[in-house]
Design a protein around this motif. Sequence first.
Motif, PDB file in Angstrom:
ATOM      1  N   LEU A 189       0.818  -1.207   0.000  1.00  0.00           N
ATOM      2  CA  LEU A 189       0.000   0.000   0.000  1.00  0.00           C
ATOM      3  C   LEU A 189       0.858   1.266   0.000  1.00  0.00           C
ATOM      4  N   ALA A 190       1.890   1.294   0.845  1.00  0.00           N
ATOM      5  CA  ALA A 190       2.747   2.476   0.926  1.00  0.00           C
ATOM      6  C   ALA A 190       3.507   2.695  -0.376  1.00  0.00           C
ATOM      7  N   THR A 191       4.011   1.619  -0.971  1.00  0.00           N
ATOM      8  CA  THR A 191       4.746   1.761  -2.223  1.00  0.00           C
ATOM      9  C   THR A 191       3.822   2.192  -3.360  1.00  0.00           C
ATOM     10  N   LEU A 192       2.623   1.649  -3.384  1.00  0.00           N
ATOM     11  CA  LEU A 192       1.649   2.061  -4.396  1.00  0.00           C
ATOM     12  C   LEU A 192       1.332   3.547  -4.260  1.00  0.00           C
ATOM     13  N   LEU A 193       1.113   4.008  -3.046  1.00  0.00           N
ATOM     14  CA  LEU A 193       0.827   5.430  -2.831  1.00  0.00           C
ATOM     15  C   LEU A 193       2.021   6.304  -3.188  1.00  0.00           C
ATOM     16  N   MET A 194       3.229   5.828  -2.906  1.00  0.00           N
ATOM     17  CA  MET A 194       4.414   6.618  -3.258  1.00  0.00           C
ATOM     18  C   MET A 194       4.634   6.672  -4.765  1.00  0.00           C
ATOM     19  N   VAL A 195       4.347   5.590  -5.474  1.00  0.00           N
ATOM     20  CA  VAL A 195       4.457   5.612  -6.936  1.00  0.00           C
ATOM     21  C   VAL A 195       3.449   6.600  -7.514  1.00  0.00           C
ATOM     22  N   ILE A 196       2.248   6.606  -6.982  1.00  0.00           N
ATOM     23  CA  ILE A 196       1.238   7.569  -7.436  1.00  0.00           C
ATOM     24  C   ILE A 196       1.693   8.998  -7.132  1.00  0.00           C
ATOM     25  N   TYR A 197       2.236   9.202  -5.939  1.00  0.00           N
ATOM     26  CA  TYR A 197       2.750  10.520  -5.560  1.00  0.00           C
ATOM     27  C   TYR A 197       3.878  10.955  -6.491  1.00  0.00           C
ATOM     28  N   LYS A 198       4.826  10.070  -6.755  1.00  0.00           N
ATOM     29  CA  LYS A 198       5.961  10.411  -7.608  1.00  0.00           C
ATOM     30  C   LYS A 198       5.517  10.696  -9.040  1.00  0.00           C
ATOM     31  N   SER A 199       4.493   9.991  -9.499  1.00  0.00           N
ATOM     32  CA  SER A 199       4.021  10.233 -10.868  1.00  0.00           C
ATOM     33  C   SER A 199       3.317  11.583 -10.994  1.00  0.00           C
ATOM     34  N   GLN A 200       2.755  12.082  -9.892  1.00  0.00           N
ATOM     35  CA  GLN A 200       2.063  13.374  -9.927  1.00  0.00           C
ATOM     36  C   GLN A 200       3.012  14.543  -9.694  1.00  0.00           C
ATOM     37  N   VAL A 201       3.989  14.372  -8.807  1.00  0.00           N
ATOM     38  CA  VAL A 201       4.841  15.487  -8.409  1.00  0.00           C
ATOM     39  C   VAL A 201       6.091  15.608  -9.284  1.00  0.00           C
ATOM     40  N   PHE A 202       6.696  14.494  -9.641  1.00  0.00           N
ATOM     41  CA  PHE A 202       7.940  14.505 -10.405  1.00  0.00           C
ATOM     42  C   PHE A 202       7.667  14.094 -11.848  1.00  0.00           C
ATOM     43  N   SER A 203       8.636  14.349 -12.713  1.00  0.00           N
ATOM     44  CA  SER A 203       8.498  13.890 -14.094  1.00  0.00           C
ATOM     45  C   SER A 203       8.855  12.408 -14.125  1.00  0.00           C
ATOM     46  N   TYR A 204       7.856  11.604 -14.295  1.00  0.00           N
ATOM     47  CA  TYR A 204       7.983  10.149 -14.220  1.00  0.00           C
ATOM     48  C   TYR A 204       7.602   9.589 -15.582  1.00  0.00           C
TER      49      TYR A 204
END
Length: 143
Positions: A35-50
């Motif tokens: 769950l934490a990794t899924l949320l962090m991937v979603i966060y990184k895709s929104q905030v950083f250029s992923y």
Amino acid sequence: MAPARRGSASSTALSSVPLQMLLYLSGAYGALYFLATLLMVIYKSQVFSYPPSHLVLDLTLLFLLGILEAARLYFGTKGNLMEAEVPLAASLVLTVAGALLCVYFLLWQTLVLWADSVLSATFLSLHSLEAVLQVVAIATFIS
């Protein structure tokens, strides 16, 4: 004739209690990790250029890790409680595969945050302890 006593030498339990406790802890931590990794991937895709292709790769490997963890915990628990070598050996192979995926999320992910490092290192240490205890349990069951 006296009835057989419980706990006699002919009915010793070989299941590993520390391994069973670690499997239980790993199941709870695995759900938190997923769950934490899924949320962090979603966060990184929104905030950083992923890059989208890397996003698909990271999500695919995360879901693969979740499926492997469920199978690993099932076979590990079944093998330990039934004192069977084959399911426990299958769980050991899946433990190694899960550890490799943890190393991916620890080192080779597209963007690794500090929280990723902490979560992955903890999960990798759980996998390492379980692998050692699984080898000991298999050796105990065989002998």
